[in-house]
Scaffold this motif. Sequence first.
Motif, PDB file in Angstrom:
ATOM      1  N   PRO A   2      -3.981 -41.809  37.404  1.00  0.00           N
ATOM      2  CA  PRO A   2      -4.239 -42.213  38.790  1.00  0.00           C
ATOM      3  C   PRO A   2      -3.056 -42.814  39.558  1.00  0.00           C
ATOM      4  CG  PRO A   2      -5.135 -43.833  37.280  1.00  0.00           C
ATOM      5  CD  PRO A   2      -4.635 -42.701  36.423  1.00  0.00           C
ATOM      6  N   ASN A  40      -1.030 -44.327  32.874  1.00  0.00           N
ATOM      7  CA  ASN A  40      -1.961 -43.300  33.342  1.00  0.00           C
ATOM      8  C   ASN A  40      -2.797 -42.749  32.204  1.00  0.00           C
ATOM      9  OD1 ASN A  40      -1.379 -43.353  36.097  1.00  0.00           O
ATOM     10  ND2 ASN A  40       0.319 -41.917  35.897  1.00  0.00           N
ATOM     11  N   ARG A  41      -2.160 -42.541  31.045  1.00  0.00           N
ATOM     12  CA  ARG A  41      -2.896 -42.008  29.903  1.00  0.00           C
ATOM     13  C   ARG A  41      -3.947 -42.991  29.422  1.00  0.00           C
ATOM     14  NH1 ARG A  41       1.189 -40.661  26.104  1.00  0.00           N
ATOM     15  NH2 ARG A  41       1.714 -39.076  27.638  1.00  0.00           N
ATOM     16  N   GLU A  47      -5.491 -45.296  31.210  1.00  0.00           N
ATOM     17  CA  GLU A  47      -6.582 -45.388  32.193  1.00  0.00           C
ATOM     18  C   GLU A  47      -7.443 -44.130  32.196  1.00  0.00           C
ATOM     19  OE1 GLU A  47      -5.674 -46.799  36.056  1.00  0.00           O
ATOM     20  OE2 GLU A  47      -4.529 -48.535  35.341  1.00  0.00           O
ATOM     21  N   ARG A  48      -6.820 -42.958  32.028  1.00  0.00           N
ATOM     22  CA  ARG A  48      -7.610 -41.724  31.989  1.00  0.00           C
ATOM     23  C   ARG A  48      -8.506 -41.696  30.761  1.00  0.00           C
ATOM     24  NH1 ARG A  48      -2.629 -39.283  33.319  1.00  0.00           N
ATOM     25  NH2 ARG A  48      -2.444 -38.493  31.197  1.00  0.00           N
ATOM     26  N   ARG A  49      -7.960 -42.155  29.648  1.00  0.00           N
ATOM     27  CA  ARG A  49      -8.768 -42.150  28.423  1.00  0.00           C
ATOM     28  C   ARG A  49      -9.926 -43.137  28.529  1.00  0.00           C
ATOM     29  NH1 ARG A  49      -6.685 -42.603  22.144  1.00  0.00           N
ATOM     30  NH2 ARG A  49      -8.762 -42.762  21.214  1.00  0.00           N
ATOM     31  N   LYS A  51     -11.428 -44.075  31.182  1.00  0.00           N
ATOM     32  CA  LYS A  51     -12.405 -43.529  32.127  1.00  0.00           C
ATOM     33  C   LYS A  51     -13.212 -42.411  31.496  1.00  0.00           C
ATOM     34  CE  LYS A  51     -12.660 -41.470  36.760  1.00  0.00           C
ATOM     35  NZ  LYS A  51     -11.859 -41.021  37.923  1.00  0.00           N
ATOM     36  N   ARG A  52     -12.573 -41.639  30.622  1.00  0.00           N
ATOM     37  CA  ARG A  52     -13.213 -40.465  30.047  1.00  0.00           C
ATOM     38  C   ARG A  52     -14.189 -40.813  28.937  1.00  0.00           C
ATOM     39  NH1 ARG A  52      -8.964 -38.185  28.487  1.00  0.00           N
ATOM     40  NH2 ARG A  52      -9.085 -38.644  26.259  1.00  0.00           N
TER      41      ARG A  52
END
Length: 579
Positions: A449, A559-560, A562-564, A566-567
């Motif tokens: 993000p 970013n990695r 936060e993406r993880r 969230k996922r």
Amino acid sequence: MWFQRRRSDEDHGRSGRNEVIKIGSEQSEARATARRAPWRAPAEACVLTHCRERYKQETPMTNNVIIFDTTLRDGEQAPGFSMSGGQKLRMARALAELGVDIIEAGFAVASPGDFEAVQTIAREISGPTICSLARCNTGDIRAAGDALAPAKNARIHVFIATSPLHREYKLKMSKDQVIEKAVAGITQALEYTDNVEFSAEDAIRTERDYLKIVVEAAIAAGATTINIPDTVGYTTPEEITDLFRFLTSEIEGADKAVFSAHCHDDLGLAVANSLAAVRGGARQIECALNGIGERAGNCALEEVAMALRTRTDFFRLDTNINSQKINMASKMLASITGNPVARNKAIVGANAFAHESGIHQHGMLANRETYEIMKPEDIGLEKDNLVLGKHSGRAALKHRAEKLGFSLSDNQLQSVFVDFKTLADKKKEVFDADVEALILGEAIGASGPWEIDSLYVSAGSQGNKNPKATVCLNHEDGRTVGTSLGAAGPVNAVLLAINKLTGHDLQLDSFAARSVTGGEDAMAEADVRVSANGKSYHGRGTSTDTILATARAYLDVINRIERRAKRVGKSQQPIAAQH
């Protein structure tokens, strides 16, 4: 109850693959006879020539050796080599282009992230058979079967330990219980696919008579591939050749299965042992790019593939590997994991085709074959006289990418082309290494993000002034945040500012920056490794500005994370498996 199954031509999911499987009883008998026959070299014969002729008599020419790639499973679970789901998918695409026969995409039950990665690869990748590892228990096999459901060609790889040490101290099972568990696991796996591989973990340290019983039970139960792992890298070439000759000639039903070798490199013998297993009758090799894997690693895919191809006169076998994609795949893996290949690494190291000695250079100028048994072009190191610069277009960039072994989609080409134009405005000439760095940055990167809007750093040695960083970041939700911070050094100031803006408190474990090419306008590549909540993360960034490259690498990690989060939210602790 154990039962008999015969395989159809379609069991492997590829036309003609059944020919690889059928190492018949006549060949097995021939090998056994050749092994027992007395042999003496003629006094006048060259030893090398004589060895070749002896091997030709023992090993009739058959089909290709199957390449079973475990980069994304055994390789990825090693400390310091973890990959995100998106990175695994990109790596799987590179492996498919490379021409591997089977991709072991992961250990589906290990974590929700692993399950999702296996499922995504099964859905998105065509060509190779997609495989998931599973212990011989109901939950593992169900997870593997469900994750592999979208695959056009699927394999479930079940395993259980068979050695006395593992039976007594890890499994606490008797010999009969281990066999019952193995048969039950194979039977359950057959409910999802006809392509089932069985591994006897720590097979090398298993009693030979007992291993024979286990393998016969596995084949009778329906296993179509039998893997004999050297789990701890303990065996020697002579020993493993003899073992495979025994198994392929003495096992009841040996002609109904492919025999496979999985060798670890604890004593530096993984490649030698894998090739020796082939001499004994193995027709599948389990390996990983750059030799990555648990502890000292696995058999290196690029080494075993090029050994078979370079020495077809001796092995009389080959693989389906497109060797011109080796360099591309190796560099992509190194960039994704943040673990560069050693300069002296065989096949893919920077020195593999370099010559500095005067004697060597003289020979090379006279005839390259004096000191090279392979051509750089064989692994994708093809040179091109086409100069790239700020006036070059998409067609020239795509052409150069293809020469370097990369196949770019229209969207990828457009993204790389934008970065290429920016770089070309700053450099007089864009070199192959620059192009590789841009493509690899696109390949391993992912969307936000967070992204850098602007960055300014002031540093120097005047008075008592500390370096200061002013950073502005954009978030995908529309926010723009900025701050200025001073610190003992410019890199430290930038990272602290990013921590403050994103709300993360990461510990920097290592940081490295290198020049991708030579010259004052060289592009920099930064690698950072950080820790957060007991986990290690790797980030990579490139720019002609070293500080900006570092900031991009650090933000790549955030970013990695936060993406993880969230996922998958709070996921279970991943399970690691060795075999």
